[in-house]
Design a protein around this motif. Structure first.
Motif: not given
Length: 162
Positions: A66-70, A104-109
């Motif tokens: 659900d999460y990517t970051a750099w 992936s659960y709520t669809g919020s981003s």
């Protein structure tokens, strides 16, 4: 008496050589294993500016379902010798990066860019064959979209100097 004189001369020569020894190598590359609110493992590069100053850059990446970051941290460091192979260092810096989150659960981003000021203080030991181990503390103060306004990161650096 000759032995005492010879030992004294060797001791003084050793002090003179260690006083003139280069503390900072031209380059070092490796990994920084971080904790706290940091990225975990970061790719780390140090670039010597003089015998007692250097720049350090650490690039961290996170990727989950659900999460990517750099995040890229740049630190200017002053280095002071403590003894044969031992140094301590400190300096200011900054961190920039971005994140992208989609549940992936709520669809919020959400996604965005962040900026923080950082500092670094630590101790290191360098072996003659190039291996460097360091332990440091890196506090960060968020300026833009950082989430927590203050993070504290403890890290272990393992680098090869060349």
């Amino acid at each position: 008496m000759k032995k005492l004189f010879l030992l004294s001369a060797l001791f003084i020569a050793g002090l003179a050589m260690s006083a003139n020894a280069q503390v900072v190598k031209d380059h070092a590359i490796g990994l920084r294993f971080g904790g706290g609110s940091g990225f975990g493992t970061e790719v780390s590069y140090q670039h010597g500016l003089s015998d007692l100053n250097r720049l350090e850059f650490d690039l961290g990446l996170i990727s989950h379902s659900d999460y990517t970051a750099w995040g890229l941290t740049g630190i200017y460091q002053w280095v002071w010798p403590l003894g044969e192979g031992f140094n301590w260092y400190a300096g200011p810096g900054a961190k920039i990066g971005s994140w992208d989150y989609k549940s992936s659960y709520t669809g919020s981003s959400s996604s965005g860019f962040y900026l923080a000021v950082a500092g670094d203080i630590g101790i290191e030991y360098s072996w003659p064959f190039g291996l460097q181990l360091g332990l440091d503390m890196r506090p960060e103060l968020g300026l833009v979209n950082h989430g927590d306004s203050f993070d504290f990161n403890l890290g272990l650096g393992v680098r090869y100097q060349f």
